[in-house]
Design a protein around this motif. Structure first.
Motif, short mmCIF file in Angstrom:
data_model
loop_
_atom_site.label_atom_id
_atom_site.label_comp_id
_atom_site.label_asym_id
_atom_site.label_seq_id
_atom_site.Cartn_x
_atom_site.Cartn_y
_atom_site.Cartn_z
N ARG A 16 0.83 -1.20 0.00
CA ARG A 16 0.00 0.00 0.00
C ARG A 16 0.87 1.26 0.00
NH1 ARG A 16 -3.76 -3.25 3.01
NH2 ARG A 16 -2.53 -2.97 4.92
N SER A 17 1.92 1.24 0.79
CA SER A 17 2.82 2.39 0.85
C SER A 17 3.50 2.61 -0.51
CB SER A 17 3.88 2.19 1.93
OG SER A 17 3.30 2.13 3.20
N LEU A 18 3.89 1.51 -1.15
CA LEU A 18 4.55 1.60 -2.46
C LEU A 18 3.59 2.17 -3.50
CD1 LEU A 18 6.92 1.06 -4.35
CD2 LEU A 18 6.09 -1.29 -4.60
N LYS A 19 2.35 1.71 -3.48
CA LYS A 19 1.35 2.22 -4.42
C LYS A 19 1.17 3.72 -4.24
CE LYS A 19 -3.47 1.62 -5.87
NZ LYS A 19 -4.73 0.87 -5.63
N SER A 20 1.12 4.16 -2.99
CA SER A 20 0.97 5.59 -2.70
C SER A 20 2.17 6.38 -3.21
CB SER A 20 0.82 5.78 -1.19
OG SER A 20 0.75 7.15 -0.86
#
Length: 289
Positions: A16-20
């Protein structure tokens, strides 16, 4: 309650952090584009217009562009760090599964493909101005007191069935600190051999690729004698660097020692940075496919 669930699944949390971060990078690039376009237009115009006003405008756009690039670089480095976290978690889970007796059998063709992908996706080190290149980046060796971690790939000098010594590609199972020895598995599933070896029989493989465009000093120079993984095998042989990579995605071109050829060397072959290491002194370097 929600925080407990998230912390219990670090893999999804990092995804999720990477997608953000990817969205942030794309937003930052779109925001920066108008300034870049304007700077290019002013640069072209400055060929004919040498007025102080135009020069002042151009400098202003350059300054903004530099700050924008710094911000974009910071976001990209954060994303790369998050990708490495994800890789580490996957590797830890694989090791846990292996220790639990759930080791997956990999066919030879799939293994060769896996090794190729592993080399291509090895993290790329791009130094900042004045930054020192870390150990195990490209040709930079490990520190003398370095201990490879479980799951790390190494070159291991082992004895064969006829007592000959071969450098093979192996995976660290554990480091036996009391004995100063490594327990390693032959990466070749067809062998399924486990070895206990002293540190002098182990050479850790690079953990990062060197970027030829910024850190060429972390590449082996042309003419250097090295150990390189012969293509489509899991053995290291003595070779000579014929040419260096010119970009981050290119490989070394090497000449393997081969007495069957008139000049004693094979035709040029390509080997990824991950599988080219400094030759061990005072050790016979041999191998078999």
């Amino acid at each position: 309650m929600l925080q407990v669930q998230l912390s219990a699944n670090p893999f999804q949390d990092r995804l999720r952090s990477l997608k953000s971060l990817v969205y942030e990078i794309e937003t930052e690039r779109k925001r920066n584009e108008p300034n870049i376009v304007k700077a290019i237009q002013l640069t072209k115009a400055s060929g004919e217009d040498k007025s102080p006003a135009l020069t002042h405008k151009l400098k202003a756009h350059y300054k903004v562009g530099i700050q924008d690039a710094i911000q974009e670089e910071a976001l990209i480095r954060q994303a790369l760090a998050k990708i490495q976290d994800i890789r580490n978690i996957r590797n830890e889970r694989r090791i846990q599964a292996r220790n639990a007796g759930n080791k997956e059998t990999i066919r030879r063709g799939a293994l060769m493909k896996m090794l190729q992908i592993s080399a291509q996706t090895l993290p790329l080190f791009v130094s900042k101005v004045g930054e020192k290149i870390p150990p195990l980046c490209g040709s930079i060796p490990a520190d003398n007191n370095y201990v490879a971690k479980p799951g790390d790939m190494v070159a291991a000098l082992v004895k064969g069935v006829e007592n000959e010594e071969n450098w093979i590609l192996a995976e660290v199972v554990q480091y036996l600190a009391n004995a100063s020895k490594y327990e390693v598995d032959d990466i070749d599933e067809e062998q399924k051999d486990r070895h206990i070896l002293s540190k002098r029989r182990i050479v850790p493989l690079p953990l990062m690729r060197a970027n030829p465009e910024t850190d060429g000093q972390a590449l082996f120079p042309k003419g250097t004698t090295v150990m390189a993984l012969y293509p489509q095998t899991t053995c290291f042989y003595k070779a000579v660097i014929n040419s260096q990579p010119q970009t981050a995605n290119e490989e070394y071109e090497v000449l393997f020692e081969d007495p069957t050829y008139a000049d004693g060397y094979s035709p040029p072959l390509f080997v990824a940075q991950r599988y080219v290491i400094a030759i061990k002194q005072n050790k016979k370097v041999s191998g078999s496919s």
